[in-house]
Design a protein around this motif. Structure first.
Motif, PDB file in Angstrom:
ATOM      1  N   LEU A  81       0.548  -2.037  -9.605  1.00 23.06           N
ATOM      2  CA  LEU A  81       0.014  -1.316 -10.774  1.00 23.06           C
ATOM      3  C   LEU A  81       1.152  -0.663 -11.554  1.00 23.06           C
ATOM      4  CD1 LEU A  81      -3.168   0.315  -9.177  1.00 23.06           C
ATOM      5  CD2 LEU A  81      -2.973  -1.878 -10.378  1.00 23.06           C
ATOM      6  N   GLY A  82       2.279  -1.378 -11.646  1.00 20.95           N
ATOM      7  CA  GLY A  82       3.403  -0.929 -12.455  1.00 20.95           C
ATOM      8  C   GLY A  82       4.347   0.032 -11.781  1.00 20.95           C
ATOM      9  N   SER A  83       4.075   0.457 -10.543  1.00 24.64           N
ATOM     10  CA  SER A  83       4.917   1.431  -9.855  1.00 24.64           C
ATOM     11  C   SER A  83       5.467   0.853  -8.558  1.00 24.64           C
ATOM     12  CB  SER A  83       4.121   2.708  -9.535  1.00 24.64           C
ATOM     13  OG  SER A  83       3.691   3.348 -10.714  1.00 24.64           O
ATOM     14  N   ASP A  84       6.606   1.383  -8.143  1.00 25.80           N
ATOM     15  CA  ASP A  84       7.165   1.032  -6.841  1.00 25.80           C
ATOM     16  C   ASP A  84       6.415   1.833  -5.779  1.00 25.80           C
ATOM     17  OD1 ASP A  84       8.654   0.733  -4.510  1.00 25.80           O
ATOM     18  OD2 ASP A  84      10.586   0.819  -5.543  1.00 25.80           O
ATOM     19  N   PRO A  85       5.749   1.174  -4.821  1.00 24.66           N
ATOM     20  CA  PRO A  85       4.984   1.916  -3.812  1.00 24.66           C
ATOM     21  C   PRO A  85       5.820   2.881  -2.980  1.00 24.66           C
ATOM     22  CG  PRO A  85       4.403  -0.411  -3.784  1.00 24.66           C
ATOM     23  CD  PRO A  85       5.603  -0.277  -4.660  1.00 24.66           C
ATOM     24  N   GLN A  86       7.138   2.653  -2.900  1.00 22.16           N
ATOM     25  CA  GLN A  86       7.990   3.579  -2.158  1.00 22.16           C
ATOM     26  C   GLN A  86       8.234   4.868  -2.935  1.00 22.16           C
ATOM     27  OE1 GLN A  86      10.694   0.333   0.364  1.00 22.16           O
ATOM     28  NE2 GLN A  86      11.677   1.896  -0.844  1.00 22.16           N
ATOM     29  N   ARG A  87       8.117   4.801  -4.263  1.00 20.76           N
ATOM     30  CA  ARG A  87       8.339   5.971  -5.110  1.00 20.76           C
ATOM     31  C   ARG A  87       7.257   6.017  -6.194  1.00 20.76           C
ATOM     32  NH1 ARG A  87      13.089   3.620  -3.907  1.00 20.76           N
ATOM     33  NH2 ARG A  87      12.942   2.260  -5.719  1.00 20.76           N
ATOM     34  N   PRO A  88       5.989   6.115  -5.773  1.00 23.47           N
ATOM     35  CA  PRO A  88       4.903   6.065  -6.765  1.00 23.47           C
ATOM     36  C   PRO A  88       4.865   7.327  -7.612  1.00 23.47           C
ATOM     37  CG  PRO A  88       4.026   6.616  -4.611  1.00 23.47           C
ATOM     38  CD  PRO A  88       5.486   6.305  -4.412  1.00 23.47           C
ATOM     39  N   GLY A  89       4.406   7.168  -8.828  1.00 23.21           N
ATOM     40  CA  GLY A  89       4.273   8.316  -9.715  1.00 23.21           C
ATOM     41  C   GLY A  89       3.009   9.097  -9.428  1.00 23.21           C
ATOM     42  N   PRO A  90       2.795  10.183 -10.153  1.00 13.69           N
ATOM     43  CA  PRO A  90       1.602  11.015  -9.968  1.00 13.69           C
ATOM     44  C   PRO A  90       0.318  10.206 -10.198  1.00 13.69           C
ATOM     45  CG  PRO A  90       3.224  12.123 -11.348  1.00 13.69           C
ATOM     46  CD  PRO A  90       3.702  10.716 -11.186  1.00 13.69           C
ATOM     47  N   GLU A 125       0.816  -1.220   0.000  1.00 18.60           N
ATOM     48  CA  GLU A 125       0.000   0.000   0.000  1.00 18.60           C
ATOM     49  C   GLU A 125       0.852   1.273   0.000  1.00 18.60           C
ATOM     50  OE1 GLU A 125      -3.784  -1.766   2.599  1.00 18.60           O
ATOM     51  OE2 GLU A 125      -2.182  -0.599   3.565  1.00 18.60           O
ATOM     52  N   GLY A 126       2.161   1.111   0.201  1.00 20.55           N
ATOM     53  CA  GLY A 126       3.045   2.264   0.245  1.00 20.55           C
ATOM     54  C   GLY A 126       3.116   2.934   1.600  1.00 20.55           C
ATOM     55  N   HIS A 127       2.668   2.243   2.636  1.00 17.97           N
ATOM     56  CA  HIS A 127       2.653   2.809   3.982  1.00 17.97           C
ATOM     57  C   HIS A 127       3.853   2.368   4.828  1.00 17.97           C
ATOM     58  CE1 HIS A 127      -1.975   3.292   3.574  1.00 17.97           C
ATOM     59  NE2 HIS A 127      -1.328   4.341   3.119  1.00 17.97           N
ATOM     60  N   ARG A 128       4.683   1.483   4.293  1.00 20.17           N
ATOM     61  CA  ARG A 128       5.847   1.017   5.038  1.00 20.17           C
ATOM     62  C   ARG A 128       7.011   0.791   4.070  1.00 20.17           C
ATOM     63  NH1 ARG A 128       6.367  -0.606  10.102  1.00 20.17           N
ATOM     64  NH2 ARG A 128       4.093  -0.679  10.365  1.00 20.17           N
ATOM     65  N   MET A 129       8.195   1.205   4.461  1.00 22.84           N
ATOM     66  CA  MET A 129       9.394   0.993   3.646  1.00 22.84           C
ATOM     67  C   MET A 129       9.899  -0.425   3.844  1.00 22.84           C
ATOM     68  SD  MET A 129      10.006   4.077   2.283  1.00 22.84           S
ATOM     69  CE  MET A 129      11.756   4.309   1.986  1.00 22.84           C
ATOM     70  N   ARG A 130      10.256  -1.097   2.756  1.00 23.73           N
ATOM     71  CA  ARG A 130      10.782  -2.456   2.854  1.00 23.73           C
ATOM     72  C   ARG A 130      12.293  -2.436   3.081  1.00 23.73           C
ATOM     73  NH1 ARG A 130       9.537  -1.241  -2.473  1.00 23.73           N
ATOM     74  NH2 ARG A 130      11.218  -1.506  -3.997  1.00 23.73           N
ATOM     75  N   SER A 131      12.814  -3.568   3.530  1.00 21.45           N
ATOM     76  CA  SER A 131      14.259  -3.688   3.745  1.00 21.45           C
ATOM     77  C   SER A 131      14.983  -4.149   2.497  1.00 21.45           C
ATOM     78  CB  SER A 131      14.542  -4.670   4.894  1.00 21.45           C
ATOM     79  OG  SER A 131      13.944  -4.226   6.091  1.00 21.45           O
ATOM     80  N   GLY A 132      14.295  -4.870   1.619  1.00 19.11           N
ATOM     81  CA  GLY A 132      14.930  -5.353   0.406  1.00 19.11           C
ATOM     82  C   GLY A 132      13.925  -5.973  -0.537  1.00 19.11           C
TER      83      GLY A 132
END
Length: 283
Positions: A68-77, A55-62
């Motif tokens: 939906l094609g995007s990294d939840p840590q750095r989602p696009g607009p 969901e993009g609410h927590r940073m992963r360790s690795g």
């Protein structure tokens, strides 16, 4: 990982550590678009952590993650507007009226559902002017789903959606989710401890144990992994008989021929998801 890779969710080598504790250990998972996927596992398996990362609410360790094609840590607009989240419990805004709250949330999306039409879809038209605090548990859960899908998400996260429901409300809610999956084409990622619910709703199921995704598959595929088979019971010569078979059709034909008709007290029971789950967890 290629951002053009198909699938609503694509995960490779996902790891998460809290100090020395490794909560997720190299999870690999792909969820195709339009699928209802259920993530099962005992408490402490890492389900909540994994969902929060997706969901993009927590940073992963690795590891590598695409939602939906995007990294939840750095989602696009606009990425966040493409997902919907229904939490296990949500008790804010009790004094809002149902229709007003849904209309207010709809204003924050570029192409939302019509609030009146969505209220009809989730069966809350009669409660449009009621305060949220006055809704029953089942009505409140349907409102939660309406809020989760008002922005027309491509992916919906559901955490323990029917916890505390009575059987009637649970069945109505299941029918609603099935309708959303079929008519809206929404991909649904569900977590639950209700194994009957998972078996009813999910196209595929994944089982997470101690931070590892030990297996994925349809309920039938998981049952085949354990060799649970189908149990056939009947009464013969005054005694209860029982056989566990992979395909009951052959045995049933034999019994019908043997008894020249109805088989006394015949019962055929396919292994349930609960049987399969407990067997896999036990291993």
């Amino acid at each position: 990982m290629d951002s053009c890779e198909p699938g609503a969710v694509s995960v490779r080598g996902l790891r998460m550590r809290y100090g020395r504790a490794e909560v997720l250990r190299g999870v690999k998972l792909t969820i195709p678009r339009g699928e209802v996927f259920c993530l099962l596992g005992p408490n402490g398996a890492g389900k909540t952590t994994m969902i929060e990362i997706l969901e993009g609410h927590r940073m992963r360790s690795g590891g590598e993650v695409r939602v939906l094609g995007s990294d939840p840590q750095r989602p696009g607009p606009g990425w966040r507007a493409r997902i919907g989240i229904v939490l296990q419990s949500w008790r804010d805004h009790g004094q809002w009226r149902v229709g007003e709250l849904l209309s207010y949330v709809a204003c924050h999306y570029p192409a939302p559902h019509d609030p009146a039409g969505l209220l009809e879809l989730v069966g809350l038209t009669a409660q449009r002017d009621h305060e949220v605090a006055d809704l029953s548990g089942g009505q409140r859960r349907r409102l939660d789903v309406a809020l989760g899908v008002i922005g027309r998400p491509e992916l919906l996260f559901l955490d323990e959606p029917t916890a505390g429901f009575d059987p009637v409300a649970r069945r109505q809610f299941h029918n609603l989710l099935t309708q959303l999956s079929v008519t809206e084409g929404i991909t649904i990622l569900l977590t639950t401890h209700d194994l009957a619910e998972a078996e009813r709703l999910a196209h595929r199921i994944g089982i997470l144990v101690q931070g590892r995704l030990i297996t994925t598959g349809t309920p039938a595929e998981l049952a085949a992994l354990t060799g649970a088979g189908t149990e056939v019971r009947w009464v013969e010569a005054g005694r209860q008989r029982r056989e566990l078979v992979e395909d009951p059709s052959v045995l049933l034909r034999e019994l019908q021929d043997r008894f020249a008709g109805a088989v006394p007290e015949l019962q055929v029971r396919r292994a349930s998801l609960e049987d399969t789950y407990l067997d896999l967890i036990g291993r």
